[in-house]
Design a protein around this motif. Structure first.
Motif, short mmCIF file in Angstrom:
data_model
loop_
_atom_site.label_atom_id
_atom_site.label_comp_id
_atom_site.label_asym_id
_atom_site.label_seq_id
_atom_site.Cartn_x
_atom_site.Cartn_y
_atom_site.Cartn_z
N MET A 224 0.87 -1.18 0.32
CA MET A 224 -0.10 -0.07 0.13
C MET A 224 0.88 1.11 -0.24
N THR A 225 0.75 2.40 -0.67
CA THR A 225 1.36 2.93 -1.16
C THR A 225 0.86 4.56 0.68
N ASP A 226 2.01 5.65 0.51
CA ASP A 226 1.63 6.30 1.66
C ASP A 226 0.39 6.84 1.10
N LYS A 227 0.15 7.62 -0.01
CA LYS A 227 -1.11 8.05 -0.95
C LYS A 227 -2.19 6.94 0.12
N GLU A 228 -2.29 6.45 -0.07
CA GLU A 228 -3.44 4.94 0.14
C GLU A 228 -3.44 5.33 1.24
N LEU A 229 -2.13 4.93 2.53
CA LEU A 229 -2.61 4.73 4.04
C LEU A 229 -3.07 5.93 3.78
N HIS A 230 -2.59 7.36 4.31
CA HIS A 230 -3.07 8.52 4.02
C HIS A 230 -5.13 8.56 4.15
N GLN A 231 -5.10 8.21 3.16
CA GLN A 231 -6.63 8.19 2.57
C GLN A 231 -7.30 7.11 3.76
N LEU A 232 -7.03 6.45 4.34
CA LEU A 232 -7.20 5.59 4.25
C LEU A 232 -6.55 5.89 6.45
N LYS A 233 -6.08 6.99 6.99
CA LYS A 233 -6.64 6.77 7.99
C LYS A 233 -6.96 8.81 8.60
N PHE A 234 -6.85 9.61 6.89
CA PHE A 234 -8.29 10.66 7.28
C PHE A 234 -9.43 10.22 5.90
N PRO A 235 -10.08 9.63 6.34
CA PRO A 235 -10.88 9.43 5.15
C PRO A 235 -11.52 10.36 4.66
N ILE A 236 -12.24 11.26 6.10
CA ILE A 236 -12.92 12.53 5.47
C ILE A 236 -11.68 13.26 4.92
N ASN B 186 -21.29 -8.10 15.83
CA ASN B 186 -21.12 -9.07 16.72
C ASN B 186 -19.36 -8.84 17.20
N GLU B 187 -19.36 -9.16 17.95
CA GLU B 187 -18.31 -8.87 19.28
C GLU B 187 -17.31 -9.22 17.50
N ASN B 188 -17.19 -10.10 16.95
CA ASN B 188 -16.37 -10.07 15.96
C ASN B 188 -16.35 -9.03 15.44
N GLU B 189 -17.11 -8.06 14.60
CA GLU B 189 -17.33 -7.15 13.77
C GLU B 189 -17.04 -5.88 14.87
N LEU B 190 -17.17 -6.25 16.17
CA LEU B 190 -16.11 -5.05 16.62
C LEU B 190 -14.67 -4.90 16.69
N ASN B 191 -14.43 -5.92 16.69
CA ASN B 191 -13.54 -5.89 16.21
C ASN B 191 -12.21 -5.65 14.82
N TYR B 192 -13.69 -5.82 13.86
CA TYR B 192 -12.76 -4.75 12.05
C TYR B 192 -12.07 -3.56 12.92
N LYS B 193 -10.41 -3.33 11.90
CA LYS B 193 -9.89 -2.34 11.98
C LYS B 193 -10.03 -1.78 10.30
N TYR B 194 -10.08 -0.30 10.84
CA TYR B 194 -10.07 0.77 9.13
C TYR B 194 -8.66 0.87 8.65
N ARG B 195 -8.04 0.45 9.28
CA ARG B 195 -6.64 0.27 8.53
C ARG B 195 -6.26 -0.62 9.39
N PRO B 196 -4.85 -1.23 8.52
CA PRO B 196 -3.75 -1.72 8.54
C PRO B 196 -3.33 -0.91 9.96
N ASN B 197 -2.62 -1.60 11.05
CA ASN B 197 -2.83 -1.29 12.61
C ASN B 197 -3.09 -0.10 12.94
N GLY B 198 -4.31 0.21 12.59
CA GLY B 198 -5.41 0.94 13.29
C GLY B 198 -6.19 0.52 14.25
N TRP B 199 -7.19 1.09 15.12
CA TRP B 199 -8.14 1.35 15.59
C TRP B 199 -9.00 0.20 15.25
#
Length: 181
Positions: free
Chosen positions: A1-13, A49-62
């Motif tokens: 994943m490029t730095d630009k793509e990671l930045h967009q995932l970190k700041f989706p808006i 469900n509990e599994n879905e609540l543990n989905y992350k919004y980006r690699p190494n994200g919360w």
């Protein structure tokens, strides 16, 4: 994943951009965003469900769960920052290590308590923020982490952005569940 793509995932808006001129209409829109966050989070998470609540919004994200708990902690601080600025002369606020908070045991607990906190905090914030006059909107606090002063009107915009930013993270975690989990 490029730095630009990671930045967009970190700041989706995108990142917060302070308008050159902050109008009363903009402040009202921001307050509405702040006020509606709890119900928006409830709507998006109510059937997860509990599994879905543990989905992350980006690699190494919360995880979704961590994002909800973070919003409660962050917005508790938000209310206090507004009140300090309204009752003291340009107070210096205390920053905190949000990533360290996210590693504490309460971030593994169900999200209902944090949602209850958000409901109460956002109700109090909306009441308080809607009553601010032009003079109060210009009051400031000092954020030592950023080494600058923030006016209350700018801070309303920052927390509206923060609300929408993390709501987008939750939605993004659900959209990209196969990629990051």
């Amino acid at each position: 994943m490029t730095d630009k793509e990671l930045h967009q995932l970190k700041f989706p808006i995108g990142e917060f951009e302070k308008p050159e001129i902050i109008t009363n209409a903009q402040i009202k829109t921001w307050i509405t965003s702040i006020e509606t966050l709890p119900n928006s989070i409830i709507e998006v998470t109510k059937n997860l469900n509990e599994n879905e609540l543990n989905y992350k919004y980006r690699p190494n994200g919360w995880s979704i769960k961590q994002v909800v708990h973070h919003c409660a902690d962050s917005h508790i601080n938000s209310l206090l920052r507004f009140k300090l600025a309204l009752t003291e002369d340009s107070p210096t606020i205390k920053p905190y290590y949000e990533n360290r908070f996210a590693e504490l045991i309460d971030y593994t607990e169900p999200i209902e308590d944090s949602i209850s906190i958000l409901i109460g905090i956002h109700k109090k914030l909306a009441v308080l923020l809607r009553t601010l006059n032009q003079e109060e909107l210009k009051l400031e606090f000092i954020h030592p982490e950023h080494g600058k002063r923030f006016t209350l009107e700018e801070t309303i915009g920052i927390y509206a952005w923060h609300s929408n930013h993390h709501l987008a993270h939750i939605k993004q975690a659900l959209k990209f569940k196969e990629l990051f989990n």
